[in-house]
Motif scaffolding. Structure first.
Motif, PDB file in Angstrom:
ATOM      1  N   ALA A  71       0.665  -1.468  -0.348  1.00 20.39           N
ATOM      2  CA  ALA A  71       0.148   0.154  -0.210  1.00 20.39           C
ATOM      3  C   ALA A  71       0.779   1.548   0.195  1.00 20.39           C
ATOM      4  N   PHE A  72       1.802   0.976   0.871  1.00 20.25           N
ATOM      5  CA  PHE A  72       2.686   2.342   0.816  1.00 20.25           C
ATOM      6  C   PHE A  72       3.588   2.077  -0.036  1.00 20.25           C
ATOM      7  N   LEU A  73       4.807   1.022  -0.941  1.00 16.11           N
ATOM      8  CA  LEU A  73       5.040   1.156  -1.924  1.00 16.11           C
ATOM      9  C   LEU A  73       4.580   1.572  -3.068  1.00 16.11           C
ATOM     10  N   THR A  74       3.288   1.040  -3.393  1.00 19.02           N
ATOM     11  CA  THR A  74       2.740   1.286  -5.016  1.00 19.02           C
ATOM     12  C   THR A  74       1.692   2.607  -4.210  1.00 19.02           C
ATOM     13  N   MET A  75       1.585   3.276  -3.529  1.00 15.77           N
ATOM     14  CA  MET A  75       1.319   4.585  -3.562  1.00 15.77           C
ATOM     15  C   MET A  75       1.298   6.125  -3.482  1.00 15.77           C
ATOM     16  N   ARG A  76       2.534   5.926  -2.235  1.00 13.42           N
ATOM     17  CA  ARG A  76       3.405   6.604  -1.517  1.00 13.42           C
ATOM     18  C   ARG A  76       4.839   6.721  -2.588  1.00 13.42           C
ATOM     19  N   SER A  77       5.303   5.765  -3.296  1.00 11.60           N
ATOM     20  CA  SER A  77       6.716   5.973  -3.516  1.00 11.60           C
ATOM     21  C   SER A  77       5.934   5.612  -5.667  1.00 11.60           C
ATOM     22  N   PHE A  78       4.509   6.157  -6.158  1.00 13.81           N
ATOM     23  CA  PHE A  78       4.226   5.815  -7.435  1.00 13.81           C
ATOM     24  C   PHE A  78       5.178   6.658  -8.640  1.00 13.81           C
ATOM     25  N   GLU A  79       4.957   7.708  -7.911  1.00 15.52           N
ATOM     26  CA  GLU A  79       5.440   9.526  -8.743  1.00 15.52           C
ATOM     27  C   GLU A  79       7.729   8.446  -9.075  1.00 15.52           C
ATOM     28  N   MET A 119       0.146  -0.404 -10.758  1.00 18.00           N
ATOM     29  CA  MET A 119       1.562  -0.910 -11.731  1.00 18.00           C
ATOM     30  C   MET A 119       1.141  -0.395 -13.048  1.00 18.00           C
ATOM     31  N   ARG A 120       0.292  -1.458 -13.422  1.00 15.17           N
ATOM     32  CA  ARG A 120       0.130  -1.589 -15.004  1.00 15.17           C
ATOM     33  C   ARG A 120       0.398  -0.487 -16.303  1.00 15.17           C
ATOM     34  N   ILE A 121       0.127   0.756 -15.620  1.00 17.42           N
ATOM     35  CA  ILE A 121      -0.513   1.911 -16.379  1.00 17.42           C
ATOM     36  C   ILE A 121       1.203   2.721 -16.437  1.00 17.42           C
ATOM     37  N   TYR A 151       7.085  -5.562 -11.117  1.00 16.17           N
ATOM     38  CA  TYR A 151       6.045  -5.709  -9.240  1.00 16.17           C
ATOM     39  C   TYR A 151       5.713  -6.886  -9.053  1.00 16.17           C
ATOM     40  N   LEU A 152       6.105  -6.864  -7.826  1.00 16.80           N
ATOM     41  CA  LEU A 152       5.830  -8.670  -7.514  1.00 16.80           C
ATOM     42  C   LEU A 152       5.026  -8.801  -6.366  1.00 16.80           C
ATOM     43  N   ARG A 153       3.980  -8.942  -6.928  1.00 14.59           N
ATOM     44  CA  ARG A 153       2.690  -8.649  -5.888  1.00 14.59           C
ATOM     45  C   ARG A 153       3.067 -10.341  -4.779  1.00 14.59           C
ATOM     46  N   TYR A 154       3.763  -9.811  -3.954  1.00 19.27           N
ATOM     47  CA  TYR A 154       4.904 -11.207  -2.818  1.00 19.27           C
ATOM     48  C   TYR A 154       3.597 -11.845  -1.940  1.00 19.27           C
ATOM     49  N   LEU A 155       3.640 -13.506  -2.086  1.00 23.23           N
ATOM     50  CA  LEU A 155       2.913 -14.051  -1.397  1.00 23.23           C
ATOM     51  C   LEU A 155       4.031 -15.437  -1.053  1.00 23.23           C
ATOM     52  N   ASP A 156       3.661 -15.423   0.423  1.00 21.77           N
ATOM     53  CA  ASP A 156       4.520 -17.247   0.234  1.00 21.77           C
ATOM     54  C   ASP A 156       3.683 -18.101   1.462  1.00 21.77           C
ATOM     55  N   ASP A 157       2.663 -18.097   0.792  1.00 21.62           N
ATOM     56  CA  ASP A 157       1.454 -19.578   0.610  1.00 21.62           C
ATOM     57  C   ASP A 157       2.710 -20.402   0.444  1.00 21.62           C
ATOM     58  N   THR A 158       2.582 -21.555   1.285  1.00 24.30           N
ATOM     59  CA  THR A 158       3.368 -22.643   0.842  1.00 24.30           C
ATOM     60  C   THR A 158       1.540 -24.310   1.155  1.00 24.30           C
ATOM     61  N   GLU A 159       1.372 -23.839   1.189  1.00 21.19           N
ATOM     62  CA  GLU A 159      -0.532 -25.023   0.883  1.00 21.19           C
ATOM     63  C   GLU A 159       0.155 -25.530  -1.017  1.00 21.19           C
TER      64      GLU A 159
END
Length: 301
Positions: A71-79, A119-121, A151-159
């Motif tokens: 939320a902070f990485l993509t919005m606060r750092s968008f520019e 990120m995709r725009i 841009y990597l949407r981090y997910l550490d799911d191991t299921e």
């Protein structure tokens, strides 16, 4: 040691250019700062500065891997991402953590549910949303070949482990085959999509399930195959209706004159109610039974 830490260390050992960065977000890499030494940089809670520093490192031949709450990485750092990384097309990985429903008990300030759209725009920025930790860490095996910022949407799911055995940058894949309806999803909700398809199968409804992990560059070849085979398509995502996979499918179906009937299972234009992950999924209507019920109603209509 966390699996993610192991893969980060392997990436640094194999590629001397790699530098690991964080904005005080060490939850999955608490053991590696002392090992990496000056190849680990924690800037504190300063996401914009991290992106600026990463741009300088990348312009100098390094490959920075940044970590912060999405939320902070993509919005606060968008520019900064747009201008410092996107415009010069600098090789880097922007790992946004606590995305979508994974934010769970955090309120609207911490909910990254517009991150894919943002990120995709940005020109030159790729968007990768894996469904498990094994698939996610495959990006490190090809890190020298990534075309620019990712841009990597981090997910550490191991299921689950959908897709790590068949990994190619920019390519999506079919998880399950069926002729009645196509279900497209990614990330956290892909396993629920698969479970929902199994419920449908018990009711004599055969659904195909697709892992749309790469939202940019977009796998047009696979999508055109889906358009040619299915008239009924379901998109499941923990993102706003605007900007994510739902938008992509609408855009591409229009551009290709594909006559489809689309069921959207997303957050529409709403924040979600903060709670523990499973409670969030149940309350918002994204568990396998709820998904299956929505698809049955969609098919009957």
């Amino acid at each position: 040691m966390h699996y993610y830490e192991t893969k980060l260390l392997e990436a640094v050992k194999k590629n001397l250019e790699v530098v690991v960065m964080t904005a005080e977000n060490r939850f999955s890499m608490r053991n590696i700062p002392s090992i990496l030494g000056d190849k680990f940089i924690d800037v504190g809670i300063m996401e914009q500065n991290m992106v600026g520093i990463a741009a300088g490192l990348s312009a100098s031949g390094k490959i920075p891997i940044m970590h912060a709450l999405s939320a902070f990485l993509t919005m606060r750092s968008f520019e900064f991402i747009r201008t410092d990384l996107g415009y010069p097309n600098l090789k880097s990985i922007i790992a946004g953590t606590f995305t979508g429903f994974i934010s769970q008990a955090n309120g609207p300030t911490h909910q990254a549910i517009e991150d894919i759209g943002l990120m995709r725009i940005i020109p030159n920025v790729s968007v990768f949303a894996p469904s498990n930790i094994y698939e996610m860490c495959k990006i490190f095996e090809i890190i020298k070949d990534i075309p620019g910022p990712v841009y990597l949407r981090y997910l550490d799911d191991t299921e689950v482990n959908y897709g790590s055995e068949n990994f190619k940058f920019g390519k999506n894949l079919q998880i399950k085959d069926g002729e009645d309806v196509a279900i497209l999803s990614y990330g956290t909700l892909l396993k629920n999509a698969v479970k929902a398809s199994q419920i449908l199968e018990s009711k004599d409804i055969n659904a195909s399930v697709y892992n749309f992990r790469f939202l940019k560059p977009f796998d047009a070849e696979l999508l055109n195959t889906i358009f040619s085979k299915y008239k009924k398509i379901v998109v499941i995502e923990d993102h706003y209706a605007l900007g994510g996979l739902t938008s992509i499918i609408k855009e591409e179906s229009f551009n290709n004159n594909a006559q489809i009937n689309l069921l959207e299972i997303n957050l529409k234009n709403n924040f979600f109610k903060p709670a523990l992950l499973n409670d969030v999924i149940d309350f918002e209507g994204f568990n396998p039974n709820q998904i299956a019920e929505k698809i049955i109603k969609f098919l009957n209509n």
